[in-house]
Design a protein around this motif. Structure first.
Motif, PDB file in Angstrom:
ATOM      1  N   MET A 136       1.254   6.229  20.798  1.00 41.05           N
ATOM      2  CA  MET A 136       2.396   5.393  20.504  1.00 41.05           C
ATOM      3  C   MET A 136       1.925   3.930  20.433  1.00 41.05           C
ATOM      4  SD  MET A 136       5.918   4.695  22.627  1.00 41.05           S
ATOM      5  CE  MET A 136       6.541   6.322  22.352  1.00 41.05           C
ATOM      6  N   LEU A 137       2.377   3.261  19.409  1.00 42.44           N
ATOM      7  CA  LEU A 137       1.997   1.862  19.219  1.00 42.44           C
ATOM      8  C   LEU A 137       2.780   0.941  20.150  1.00 42.44           C
ATOM      9  CD1 LEU A 137       1.887   1.702  15.331  1.00 42.44           C
ATOM     10  CD2 LEU A 137      -0.057   1.485  16.886  1.00 42.44           C
ATOM     11  N   PRO A 138       2.127  -0.089  20.662  1.00 42.67           N
ATOM     12  CA  PRO A 138       2.862  -1.089  21.447  1.00 42.67           C
ATOM     13  C   PRO A 138       3.893  -1.805  20.571  1.00 42.67           C
ATOM     14  CG  PRO A 138       0.477  -1.391  21.667  1.00 42.67           C
ATOM     15  CD  PRO A 138       0.701  -0.376  20.589  1.00 42.67           C
ATOM     16  N   ASP A 139       4.874  -2.413  21.215  1.00 40.78           N
ATOM     17  CA  ASP A 139       5.883  -3.187  20.486  1.00 40.78           C
ATOM     18  C   ASP A 139       5.219  -4.256  19.629  1.00 40.78           C
ATOM     19  OD1 ASP A 139       7.932  -1.738  21.610  1.00 40.78           O
ATOM     20  OD2 ASP A 139       8.381  -3.212  23.173  1.00 40.78           O
ATOM     21  N   GLY A 140       5.782  -4.469  18.452  1.00 41.67           N
ATOM     22  CA  GLY A 140       5.291  -5.505  17.556  1.00 41.67           C
ATOM     23  C   GLY A 140       4.266  -5.030  16.549  1.00 41.67           C
ATOM     24  N   TYR A 141       3.862  -3.767  16.630  1.00 46.72           N
ATOM     25  CA  TYR A 141       2.869  -3.213  15.704  1.00 46.72           C
ATOM     26  C   TYR A 141       3.519  -2.147  14.844  1.00 46.72           C
ATOM     27  CZ  TYR A 141      -0.660  -5.529  18.515  1.00 46.72           C
ATOM     28  OH  TYR A 141      -1.408  -6.475  19.164  1.00 46.72           O
ATOM     29  N   LEU A 142       3.154  -2.140  13.565  1.00 46.89           N
ATOM     30  CA  LEU A 142       3.662  -1.142  12.622  1.00 46.89           C
ATOM     31  C   LEU A 142       2.497  -0.524  11.874  1.00 46.89           C
ATOM     32  CD1 LEU A 142       6.622  -3.182  11.091  1.00 46.89           C
ATOM     33  CD2 LEU A 142       6.782  -1.343  12.785  1.00 46.89           C
ATOM     34  N   LEU A 143       2.609   0.743  11.600  1.00 43.95           N
ATOM     35  CA  LEU A 143       1.592   1.475  10.857  1.00 43.95           C
ATOM     36  C   LEU A 143       2.244   2.035   9.611  1.00 43.95           C
ATOM     37  CD1 LEU A 143      -1.387   2.346  11.310  1.00 43.95           C
ATOM     38  CD2 LEU A 143      -0.504   4.414  12.387  1.00 43.95           C
ATOM     39  N   HIS A 144       1.658   1.771   8.440  1.00 45.03           N
ATOM     40  CA  HIS A 144       2.224   2.342   7.221  1.00 45.03           C
ATOM     41  C   HIS A 144       1.105   2.770   6.280  1.00 45.03           C
ATOM     42  CE1 HIS A 144       1.475  -0.834   4.253  1.00 45.03           C
ATOM     43  NE2 HIS A 144       1.834  -1.718   5.144  1.00 45.03           N
ATOM     44  N   PRO A 145       1.411   3.678   5.363  1.00 42.54           N
ATOM     45  CA  PRO A 145       0.386   4.120   4.414  1.00 42.54           C
ATOM     46  C   PRO A 145      -0.133   2.943   3.585  1.00 42.54           C
ATOM     47  CG  PRO A 145       2.268   5.603   4.356  1.00 42.54           C
ATOM     48  CD  PRO A 145       2.673   4.409   5.193  1.00 42.54           C
ATOM     49  N   LEU A 146      -1.411   3.008   3.261  1.00 35.55           N
ATOM     50  CA  LEU A 146      -2.047   1.998   2.419  1.00 35.55           C
ATOM     51  C   LEU A 146      -1.330   1.889   1.077  1.00 35.55           C
ATOM     52  CD1 LEU A 146      -4.614   0.177   1.937  1.00 35.55           C
ATOM     53  CD2 LEU A 146      -5.653   2.221   0.931  1.00 35.55           C
ATOM     54  N   THR A 147      -1.122   0.636   0.625  1.00 42.80           N
ATOM     55  CA  THR A 147      -0.553   0.391  -0.699  1.00 42.80           C
ATOM     56  C   THR A 147      -1.385  -0.676  -1.402  1.00 42.80           C
ATOM     57  OG1 THR A 147       0.919  -1.435  -0.098  1.00 42.80           O
ATOM     58  CG2 THR A 147       1.772   0.811   0.221  1.00 42.80           C
ATOM     59  N   ALA A 148      -1.219  -0.767  -2.708  1.00 40.87           N
ATOM     60  CA  ALA A 148      -1.929  -1.778  -3.491  1.00 40.87           C
ATOM     61  C   ALA A 148      -1.568  -3.190  -3.038  1.00 40.87           C
ATOM     62  CB  ALA A 148      -1.624  -1.597  -4.979  1.00 40.87           C
TER      63      ALA A 148
END
Length: 179
Positions: A1-13
C-alpha cells in the motif's frame, strides 16, 4: 500500500517530461545500478523515445509499467518486463525510487504492486536480479516473499564493469495456466 500523497498509474506518452526531470534528479543515485546512459536519455525527447518503445512492448504484452507520482513529480517506476507466455508464464521485475523519497516503504509498495499485476496477468512466476552490493533492493525482495535462488557471475554490464547478480524468484501460484 502506498503512503498518502503517492499515486501509481500506468505509463503514458504524457509522462516523458516528468520522467526526464526524474532521470536528471536521480542520475547519480541510479548510476551504480543501471547501464550507461547517453545524454539524450536525460532529456524530454530521449524519454519520449523510451516511453514510446515501452508502450510498443506493452501493446505486444511483453511489458507492464507503472509510474509513481508525488504531486507533479515522477518519483519511481515499477516494471514487469520480458513477459513470457506459454509453459513458463513468467516475467522479470524492475523498480526504482527517487533518492529524495527513500525509506518510506515505497520499494515494498512497488514490488507488492508488481506481484499483484503478475497475478492479474495470470503469470506463474516473477524473477528479479540485483547487483551483489544492492542490499536494500535484496531486502525489499525478501520482505515481499522472493527467495534467493542463485548468483550469476558477470551478469550485467553496469557502471563501467561486468557485475555479478543475485537472482530471486517468487512463485505466484501452483495451478495450471489460465485459458
Amino acid at each position: 500500500m502506498l503512503p498518502d500523497g503517492y499515486l501509481l498509474h500506468p505509463l503514458t506518452a504524457a509522462d516523458a517530461a516528468a520522467l526526464a526531470a526524474a532521470a536528471v534528479r536521480n542520475r547519480e543515485h541510479l548510476r551504480p545500478w543501471e547501464p550507461s546512459r547517453p545524454e539524450a536519455f536525460f532529456t524530454e525527447a530521449g524519454q519520449r523515445e523510451v516511453v514510446d518503445g515501452r508502450l510498443r512492448q506493452v501493446e505486444l504484452d511483453l511489458f507492464d509499467c507503472s509510474v509513481l507520482w508525488h504531486g507533479d513529480d515522477v518519483v519511481g517506476a515499477a516494471n514487469l518486463q520480458n513477459i513470457v507466455r506459454g509453459a513458463m508464464l513468467g516475467a522479470d521485475l524492475g523498480y526504482w525510487v527517487d533518492v529524495a523519497h527513500l525509506r518510506r516503504g515505497l520499494g515494498v509498495a512497488l514490488v507488492e504492486h508488481l506481484v499483484q499485476r503478475g497475478r492479474d496477468l495470470g503469470l506463474h512466476r516473477l524473477g528479479a536480479s540485483t547487483m551483489v552490493a544492492n542490499e536494500p533492493s535484496q531486502s525489499v525482495l525478501r520482505r515481499c516473499g522472493f527467495a534467493e535462488v542463485g548468483r550469476i557471475p558477470a551478469f550485467l554490464y553496469l557502471d563501467g564493469d561486468w557485475r555479478d547478480s543475485i537472482l530471486f524468484n517468487l512463485v505466484l501460484h501452483d495451478g495450471p495456466p489460465r485459458g
